[in-house]
Design a protein around this motif. Structure first.
Motif, mmCIF file in Angstrom:
data_model
loop_
_atom_site.group_PDB
_atom_site.id
_atom_site.type_symbol
_atom_site.label_atom_id
_atom_site.label_comp_id
_atom_site.label_asym_id
_atom_site.label_seq_id
_atom_site.Cartn_x
_atom_site.Cartn_y
_atom_site.Cartn_z
ATOM 1 N N ALA A 35 -5.845 25.978 -23.437
ATOM 2 C CA ALA A 35 -5.429 27.017 -24.380
ATOM 3 C C ALA A 35 -5.329 26.453 -25.793
ATOM 4 C CB ALA A 35 -4.084 27.601 -23.946
ATOM 5 N N VAL B 156 0.663 30.791 -20.475
ATOM 6 C CA VAL B 156 -0.332 30.484 -19.437
ATOM 7 C C VAL B 156 0.291 30.337 -18.055
ATOM 8 C CG1 VAL B 156 -1.817 29.313 -21.105
ATOM 9 C CG2 VAL B 156 -0.181 27.975 -19.787
ATOM 10 N N ARG C 62 -1.143 37.498 -17.768
ATOM 11 C CA ARG C 62 -1.460 36.342 -18.619
ATOM 12 C C ARG C 62 -2.450 36.691 -19.722
ATOM 13 N NH1 ARG C 62 -2.811 30.888 -15.516
ATOM 14 N NH2 ARG C 62 -3.993 32.229 -14.100
ATOM 15 N N ASP D 264 -8.901 25.777 -27.071
ATOM 16 C CA ASP D 264 -9.564 27.050 -27.392
ATOM 17 C C ASP D 264 -9.091 27.577 -28.746
ATOM 18 O OD1 ASP D 264 -11.068 27.059 -25.103
ATOM 19 O OD2 ASP D 264 -9.759 28.436 -24.009
ATOM 20 N N ASP D 265 -7.795 27.499 -28.979
ATOM 21 C CA ASP D 265 -7.272 27.971 -30.259
ATOM 22 C C ASP D 265 -7.737 27.084 -31.408
ATOM 23 O OD1 ASP D 265 -6.046 30.105 -29.134
ATOM 24 O OD2 ASP D 265 -4.002 29.356 -29.292
ATOM 25 N N ASP E 40 -4.507 24.053 -17.959
ATOM 26 C CA ASP E 40 -4.427 25.374 -18.582
ATOM 27 C C ASP E 40 -3.803 25.288 -19.971
ATOM 28 O OD1 ASP E 40 -5.544 26.557 -16.367
ATOM 29 O OD2 ASP E 40 -3.612 27.045 -15.441
ATOM 30 N N ARG F 248 4.036 28.018 -25.615
ATOM 31 C CA ARG F 248 2.726 27.638 -25.072
ATOM 32 C C ARG F 248 2.701 27.753 -23.550
ATOM 33 N NH1 ARG F 248 -2.010 28.358 -26.875
ATOM 34 N NH2 ARG F 248 -2.301 27.616 -28.979
ATOM 35 N N THR G 241 -4.715 37.806 -27.346
ATOM 36 C CA THR G 241 -3.497 36.991 -27.360
ATOM 37 C C THR G 241 -3.223 36.343 -28.711
ATOM 38 O OG1 THR G 241 -4.780 35.111 -26.519
ATOM 39 C CG2 THR G 241 -3.688 36.507 -24.888
#
Length: 729
Positions: A307, A237, A258, A310-311, A303, A233, A325
């Motif tokens: 992430a 980022v 990135r 968002d996932d 960040d 993870r 990604t």
């Protein structure tokens, strides 16, 4: 048998394409599909080593299956397992109070989702994991609140789930919370003891396995390679140009931009012996990778969190799409050629050793399956999100008899969401969404059941015991009563503050006909009956409160039996304008309509609730779609109708009766007219309507149920004139 078919016909119908699709999948890819993990499972089948990337849970199931048959046999068993899981979902929803059609819809994702079909054809652990999830739900929910024995079994199941897929460890949280809270036991030691037994069940499985991993690798854990989730993870980022890292940590910075970094590549980077590059002599690679991740977390917490979120949100997207990604989506899609996740020689070796054939694809069948999958043959993530939301919304529903459905909805929704979130913390892959096909549809079905289960049971056919008692009392006080041909029926429950004003403004005559008023007191405890009689109304008193629908039904039959030809309904709270009575009754009396209802949207409306304002419009659209006629207001209580029509429509809802009557009338082919009318704010008292979510859900339930009975089950048997709704502005 005929009763069984009538009850379960929808599931049986859905099973036909589900079976056909599985047969096509099994024939299209022979002997089975082999993914990257498949070769690791087969390689570890006999040694059952604990130092591998994947735990041995799936191998414990795969080994006896391959002892009986080959890979094709395993795929067939997994397809049968998928069907049985869907049937288990259906049976669970029924057991917890869901209606058969709701239960059948809950089974659709596992039955027909193409990604589910594809994973069943793979030599992969997903089907076993789904079966464990369903078994966990049955153990916890199938027989009421669990005792300590079932709590222990549930813990063992979660422990085994961890050995099947490591992400199963996230299920410990919803399991323990449920064991503490189920049945309100959190207030007592019983709930905490039960949770302790569940935790013990988990530890009984995973601690010995972790000890075995330690014996084989020298470290405590549940897998051999580190599989550094935190590093994966963080590396994806990491803004290495702006990080102040020690030289031994800088080597862990990815060289890729990135926007192109794939989390999966870094999570399992330790499988590459050359990763990450030159390190100081004696350096602990895993410890340094962990330290690098901690430094990134300290410098870029937003960040990393962004992430993950968002996932997590991708799980609820409408379409199956892929970000650069993400783990490639085509890994879980039907292909026209056999997937090459290993050298062809290794693929052929595995298939020949187990089945005596080389891997092959039936291209026409594969093309059909691919077209099905890419053109809508899957459950959109947004639908699963709605299921989760319905499950969570049951927190607002606290009335019996929906405790079982509510508990099941909350357990399934929280388990599904925790599982999806934990997967997103690791990385996003559409493969990791597949277990949600079991949990979130169950959550949605049980949530819908809990939210739409009426707090009162449906009414028995008229007259029931309460009706009979009320009628006997009324006729004892008014023997041989003959009412006017035009009767206004008012249902009232504790309306002493408003009923007097409504009756004072009621005209004595309308269109040359005397107006009689019949007030049905629905088991009230105040002076409503006395006030109504003082204002000249006839009063029928039901001995107990059953709901406005029950009171109005009683009023319709009593008025008709006492000589009424036309019935008007209005409320006891002063929201409707009695001066509009003549306009309302006119079309029924002159024979141009059978049923007339006012509409606040065509006339004037005073609204004190935006939610209710919106609900009026939403349900008008729903009614228009169901009846295929324009309807602007389904819940306006100021109505006029023929007395025989009011008594002929089956009315079984104690509440939410306005839509039941309206759709029942249109289904019988009656002439319905909407007229512009006024609706004012309540003059006195408090609305008897429930909370907005529960009330709206129940209102929708009554509408769709009435439509189903009146338009679908009675198709071909409509009576009366051709139905139409005339909306007059």
């Amino acid at each position: 048998m005929s009763g069984f078919l009538r009850r379960h016909w929808l599931l049986l119908l859905l099973l036909l394409p589900a079976i056909a699709l599985r047969v096509l999948t099994w024939l299209a890819y022979r002997p089975a599909l082999l993914y990257i993990d498949s070769f690791r499972y087969v390689d570890n089948l006999h040694a059952l080593r604990a130092d591998q990337l994947d735990p041995i849970g799936y191998d414990l199931v795969l080994r006896p299956l391959l002892a009986v048959g080959g890979l094709a046999w395993v795929a067939a068993v997994q397809h049968i397992g998928g069907l049985l899981i869907a049937i288990g979902v259906y049976a669970l929803v029924l057991r917890l109070g869901g209606r058969p059609w709701v239960a059948a819809l809950a089974a659709v994702p596992v039955l027909l989702d193409a990604y589910q079909l594809q994973i069943e054809q793979n030599i992969m652990s997903e089907v076993v994991f789904e079966a464990v999830l369903l078994g966990l739900l049955w153990v916890l929910l199938g027989r009421g609140a669990p005792g300590w024995q079932r709590a222990g079994i549930a813990g063992l199941l979660v422990g085994f789930a961890v050995l099947v897929r490591l992400i199963g460890i996230s299920l410990a949280l919803p399991l323990l919370v449920y064991l503490v809270a189920a049945g309100g036991a959190w207030r007592h030691w019983a709930g905490w003891r039960r949770a302790g037994v569940g935790l013990l069940g988990i530890l009984v499985v995973i601690l010995p396995y972790s000890a075995r991993v330690h014996a084989e690798t020298g470290k405590w854990g549940l897998t051999g390679p580190s599989g550094n989730m935190l590093y994966g993870r963080a590396a994806a980022v990491a803004d290495c140009a702006n990080l102040h890292l020690a030289p031994e940590l800088q080597v862990f910075c990815p060289a890729e931009p990135r926007e192109t970094r794939l989390v999966d590549n870094y999570t399992h980077a330790d499988l590459d012996p050359n990763w990450p590059g030159p390190l100081p002599p004696g350096a602990d690679k895993a410890a340094l990778a962990h330290q690098f991740a901690i430094e990134v977390l300290k410098a870029q917490p937003g960040d990393v969190a962004g992430a993950v979120l968002d996932d997590f949100a991708k799980s609820f997207a409408w379409a199956r799409e892929q970000d650069p990604t993400d783990v490639p989506l085509d890994r879980w899609q039907f292909q026209l050629t056999y997937p090459q996740w290993a050298d062809q020689s290794l693929i052929d070796l595995v298939t020949q050793q187990n089945d005596g054939v080389v891997a092959s694809v039936d291209e026409p069948l594969a093309a059909f399956l691919r077209d099905y999958q890419l053109n809508g043959g899957y459950v959109p993530g947004a639908v699963l999100g709605i299921g989760a939301l319905l499950g969570l919304l049951t927190v607002v529903r606290r009335k019996r008899p929906v405790d079982a459905a509510r508990a099941g909805a909350l357990l399934a929704s929280t388990s599904g969401l925790v599982l999806l979130f934990a997967s997103a913390v690791f990385q996003f892959s559409w493969r990791y969404q597949i277990p949600a096909l079991v949990l979130l549809p169950v959550a949605g079905a049980l949530g819908f059941t809990a939210l739409t289960s009426a707090s009162r049971k449906r009414l028995a056919a008229f007259p029931d015991d309460v009706d009979t008692g009320a009628l006997d009392d009324f006729r004892g006080r008014h023997p041989d009563l003959r009412l006017s041909s035009l009767v206004v029926v008012i249902a009232a429950y504790n309306e002493a503050g408003g009923i007097g004003g409504v009756l004072e403004k009621m005209p004595d005559e309308c269109l040359g006909r005397p107006v009689d008023v019949l007030v049905v007191v629905d088991g009230g405890t105040d002076d409503t009956a006395a006030i109504a009689e003082d204002h000249g109304a006839y009063v029928c008193v039901a001995p107990r409160n059953r709901g406005q629908g029950a009171a109005l039904r009683l009023g319709y039959h009593l008025a008709a039996a006492s000589g009424a030809e036309y019935i008007v309904t209005t409320d006891a709270d002063g929201q409707y304008d009695n001066s509009e009575l003549e306009a309302l009754v006119g079309p029924v009396v002159d024979g141009t309509a059978d049923f007339v209802t006012g509409s606040r949207r065509l006339g004037h409306e005073e609204a004190d609730s935006r939610v209710r304002w919106l609900g009026v419009r939403v349900f008008a659209v729903l009614a228009s779609v169901l009846t295929r006629r324009r309807i602007t207001d389904t819940s306006f209580g100021f109505r006029a109708m023929r007395a025989d029509l009011a008594c002929s429509v089956p009315l079984n809802e104690p509440q939410y009766q306005s839509s039941e009557l309206l759709l029942g009338v249109t289904a019988r082919g009656s002439r319905v007219v909407e007229l512009p009318m006024s609706m004012r704010l309540r003059k006195a008292g408090k609305s008897k309507k429930g909370g907005s979510v529960v009330y709206g859900a129940n209102y929708a339930r009554v509408m769709t149920g009435t439509w189903w009975r009146g338009y679908v089950l009675r198709r071909g048997r409509k009576t009366g004139r051709s139905s139409r709704v005339n909306t007059s502005a």
